[in-house]
Scaffold this active site. Sequence first.
Site, PDB file in Angstrom:
ATOM      1  N   ILE A 440      -7.801   9.551 -10.741  1.00 47.14           N
ATOM      2  CA  ILE A 440      -8.481   9.192  -9.493  1.00 47.14           C
ATOM      3  C   ILE A 440      -9.805   9.933  -9.328  1.00 47.14           C
ATOM      4  CG2 ILE A 440      -8.138   9.028  -6.970  1.00 47.14           C
ATOM      5  CD1 ILE A 440      -6.415   7.126  -8.737  1.00 47.14           C
ATOM      6  N   GLY A 441     -10.080  10.887 -10.192  1.00 47.53           N
ATOM      7  CA  GLY A 441     -11.409  11.506 -10.157  1.00 47.53           C
ATOM      8  C   GLY A 441     -11.401  12.984 -10.457  1.00 47.53           C
ATOM      9  N   ASP A 608     -14.299   6.046  -2.941  1.00 46.12           N
ATOM     10  CA  ASP A 608     -13.030   6.417  -2.300  1.00 46.12           C
ATOM     11  C   ASP A 608     -13.080   6.188  -0.799  1.00 46.12           C
ATOM     12  OD1 ASP A 608     -11.936   7.389  -4.693  1.00 46.12           O
ATOM     13  OD2 ASP A 608     -12.915   9.332  -4.438  1.00 46.12           O
ATOM     14  N   HIS A 651     -10.207   3.745  -3.604  1.00 46.24           N
ATOM     15  CA  HIS A 651      -8.953   4.507  -3.654  1.00 46.24           C
ATOM     16  C   HIS A 651      -8.491   4.877  -2.245  1.00 46.24           C
ATOM     17  CE1 HIS A 651      -6.192   7.783  -4.334  1.00 46.24           C
ATOM     18  NE2 HIS A 651      -6.995   8.578  -3.660  1.00 46.24           N
ATOM     19  N   HIS A 662      -5.149  -6.685   5.552  1.00 48.20           N
ATOM     20  CA  HIS A 662      -6.260  -7.643   5.536  1.00 48.20           C
ATOM     21  C   HIS A 662      -7.597  -6.927   5.399  1.00 48.20           C
ATOM     22  CE1 HIS A 662      -5.843  -6.449   9.703  1.00 48.20           C
ATOM     23  NE2 HIS A 662      -6.984  -7.020  10.021  1.00 48.20           N
ATOM     24  N   GLU A 675      -1.921   5.385  -3.051  1.00 43.72           N
ATOM     25  CA  GLU A 675      -0.792   6.314  -3.146  1.00 43.72           C
ATOM     26  C   GLU A 675       0.484   5.521  -2.937  1.00 43.72           C
ATOM     27  OE1 GLU A 675      -1.026   9.792  -0.642  1.00 43.72           O
ATOM     28  OE2 GLU A 675       1.128   9.740  -0.339  1.00 43.72           O
ATOM     29  N   HIS A 704       0.873  16.084  -5.131  1.00 46.50           N
ATOM     30  CA  HIS A 704       0.866  17.233  -4.219  1.00 46.50           C
ATOM     31  C   HIS A 704       1.782  18.351  -4.699  1.00 46.50           C
ATOM     32  CE1 HIS A 704      -0.659  14.135  -1.345  1.00 46.50           C
ATOM     33  NE2 HIS A 704      -1.515  15.110  -1.205  1.00 46.50           N
TER      34      HIS A 704
HETATM   35  N1  LIG Z   1     -11.891  11.236  -6.100  1.00 50.65           N
HETATM   36  C1  LIG Z   1     -11.131  12.102  -5.250  1.00 50.65           C
HETATM   37  C2  LIG Z   1     -10.262  11.296  -4.332  1.00 50.65           C
HETATM   38  C3  LIG Z   1      -9.381  12.102  -3.467  1.00 50.65           C
HETATM   39  S1  LIG Z   1      -8.734  11.191  -2.155  1.00 50.65           S
HETATM   40  C4  LIG Z   1     -10.278  13.016  -6.097  1.00 50.65           C
HETATM   41  O1  LIG Z   1      -9.898  12.605  -7.161  1.00 50.65           O
HETATM   42  O2  LIG Z   1      -9.978  14.145  -5.679  1.00 50.65           O
HETATM   43 ZN   LIG Z   2      -6.740  10.412  -2.696  1.00 48.92          ZN
END
Ligand SMILES: N[C@@H](CCS)C(=O)O
Ligand SMILES: [Zn+2]
Length: 766
Positions: A440-441, A608, A651, A662, A675, A704
């Site tokens: 996700i980054g 994001d 994201h 929607h 998530e 987490h």
């Molecule tokens: N690109 C961010 C999104 C977090 S919501 C990350 O990877 O931490």
């Molecule tokens: Zn995130």
Amino acid sequence: MVQSSVLGFPRMGVNRDLKKATEAYWGGKISRDDLVAEGKRLRLAHWKIQKDAGVDIIPSNDFAFYDQVLDHIQLFNAIPERYSKHGLDSLDEYFAMGRGHQKDGVDVPSLEMVKWFDSNYHYVKPTLQDNQEFKLAADPKPVREFLEAKEAGIITRPVILGPVSFLALGKADRNQTVDPISLLEKLLPVYVELLEKLKAAGAETVQIDEPVLVFDLRKEVKDAFKPAYAKLSGDKLPKLLLATYFGDIVHNIDVLADTQSLYGIHVDLVRNPEQLETVIGALGSEQVFSAGVVNGRNIWKTNFQKAIETVETAIQKLGKDRVIVATSSSLLHVPHTLDSEKKLDSEVRDWFSFAVQKTSEVAIIAKAVTEGPASVREALEANAKSVQARASSKRTNNEAVKKRQSEITPELHSRKSAFPERYAQQKEHLKLPLFPTTTIGSFPQTSEIRVQRNKFTKGDITAEQYEKFIEKEIEEVIKIQDELDLDVYVHGEPERNDMVQYFGERLDGYVFTTHAWVQSYGSRCVRPPIIVGDISRPAPMSVKESKFAASVSKKPMKGMLTGPITCLRWSFPRDDVHQSVQAQQLALALRDEVVDLEAGGIYVIQVDEPALREGLPLRAGRERENYLSWAVDSFKLSTAGVKDSTQIHSHFCYSEFQDFFHAIAALDADVLSIENSKSDAKLLQVFVDKEYPRHIGPGVYDIHSPRVPSEQEIKDRIEEMLQYLKPEQLWINPDCGLKTRQWKETKAALTNMVNAAKFFRAKHSS
Ligand SMILES: N[C@@H](CCS)C(=O)O
Ligand SMILES: [Zn+2]
Ligand SMILES: CN1c2c(nc(N)[nH]c2=O)NC[C@@H]1CNc1ccc(C(=O)N[C@@H](CCC(=O)N[C@@H](CCC(=O)N[C@@H](CCC(=O)O)C(=O)O)C(=O)O)C(=O)O)cc1
């Protein structure tokens, strides 16, 4: 007299002391006793701050080592057996529920953690069983902390979460079907026992929070209030002040009317000043009204004149003894003290008020209405001067930004072609396999990264040295992604202190702080930048790092930006212009960044928007639709400037997307990552029902927790997802970024994730 009160105080301490102690305990560097002692020191310090400021009603039990809702889960012994069966020490059992536990043969993931109403704070969801029983903890924390304050000479008003909200904010455990609110009868005796103990300890009043009253409630939940509060009254119990915040309660006022067992009601008059008349009208002849006039969610100085007018309106109807001047909500959502900010420009500094300053604000307003304005003349004059200075400051206006906003046309919000055409071009261009894997980054923000950044900020190393260090980090994460054999790479975000603060520091119209930390969840804090004026982008913000990463990578590189709504919501926004205006300014700045990334050879760009859901007004209706319309427009404005062959990702770290599906669909992003690992895969049914045509990466594991998911667990999860999504639609990724994790667990988890993806790739290609 009119009393002043605070609904809750931030618990991290002036230097994030609680974060440091908790993490040291988790890391085995300090003992349980050390951590407990640090908690006590912080509580005493915070009570003293409020006492010294002249606050009449000071809260206790607002402290928590991880989360206040988790405290109640343990307080009522609503602990799922998978945590209680190991005989862990009670503090470790508590942290196991908060963050999972994988040690000494115990392997248990955390309970689900979700957003606290529309804030950036996260709470742990009560997770209940069909055969749920409740039992009050042996040494109940609210009583212990009340006595602790009493011993220090401070009589506090304990804060507890009310029974209806505790249940309504909870859920049935996996494979359980119980409707949490049906457990009310079983829970109430525990509340009675707790309240009796508080009274016996000397607590005359208790603040009982029922924030769910600001929602549209199901009949079962709404109907629960009257019988619940009828049972929570009597000579042996303290007087209850029922507190609500973050919205109005007018639509639910009938459940409180005639609830004579309540001593008083607190409402948020910052968010909804118009509810004053209705709520006062519904009060019984002796009930008190707690007027939340000092904003617990933002950092602007209170306009004393306006607040005093509001409180005077209440006094005219109720008299001075039945009105309390209060913060609108707990101050948990604002930083500790402005005194720590040594680098803020003095012009804007004068406009701000953090938690310590807000405690003085409630005391001053209460004194002004009790003893008359002359008693606090100097404070009132200084306040009027600050308010006036802000209103007339040139810093807030940028004509070029306003002109550009006035020239926005509807066409700027749409991609050139519809998704099928775009996808055909992206397929040809990017050549990705089935079940593409990505992250996700962010990759782990190691202490070395933070130390180097700290040295750079302090001037101990040069910009050039810092840049070299960041490039080395990027090269390293590219090498790791090669080894893991991921399909779409990221640069790892090592240069970012935070996904919002980083951009705030690079945009005009913002100011940022050095110590203004706010708890986000557990020990994790954020330092929201502050929007003070019109926003614009003086220079590219992320292009250099992404281009460098692409230059050393053999696979497609995903550029990484934070969307306009998330930048807005995770900053402290202006309160003098509508949020839609601020979002549009952010969108224009980000649009330029997206176009610059594409021009720099980045053909996958993720914008994001995890805070899109959080911004949704809490009640259904026109306000919600309005919000969604300008929020979606802002996202589209920021992303629509690219060619069809460039793939736009977005994201969301939320699972509860049913009520705004929607809007997610309307974003028109080519790929969504969401998530999902801790929710039921059947939530994905909405994508089927709505015939969602584009691509989706529901998170396959929780980020987490340090716990490493097994390859089999991930395969099982993907198998479940395939019951809802087509193979060619499905991306494989974690729930969110990996910045909070260590490298060891990150590599292990991603290895399992890539292997699981390869298994399905082979299966579906044959
Ligand atoms: N690109 C961010 C999104 C977090 S919501 C990350 O990877 O931490
Ligand atoms: Zn995130
Ligand atoms: C995705 N999430 C985010 C939310 N809100 C944001 N604004 N950002 C988010 O990413 N809301 C929803 C979720 C919540 N999740 C998280 C996840 C992780 C954190 C987190 O890790 N916070 C860090 C602080 C991050 C930061 O700003 N770091 C700075 C400063 C680091 C630091 O403490 N430096 C030291 C000195 C250096 C040293 O010696 O170590 C200092 O200043 O004293 C940086 O990296 O430069 C945290 O540690 O809590 C938050 C929310």
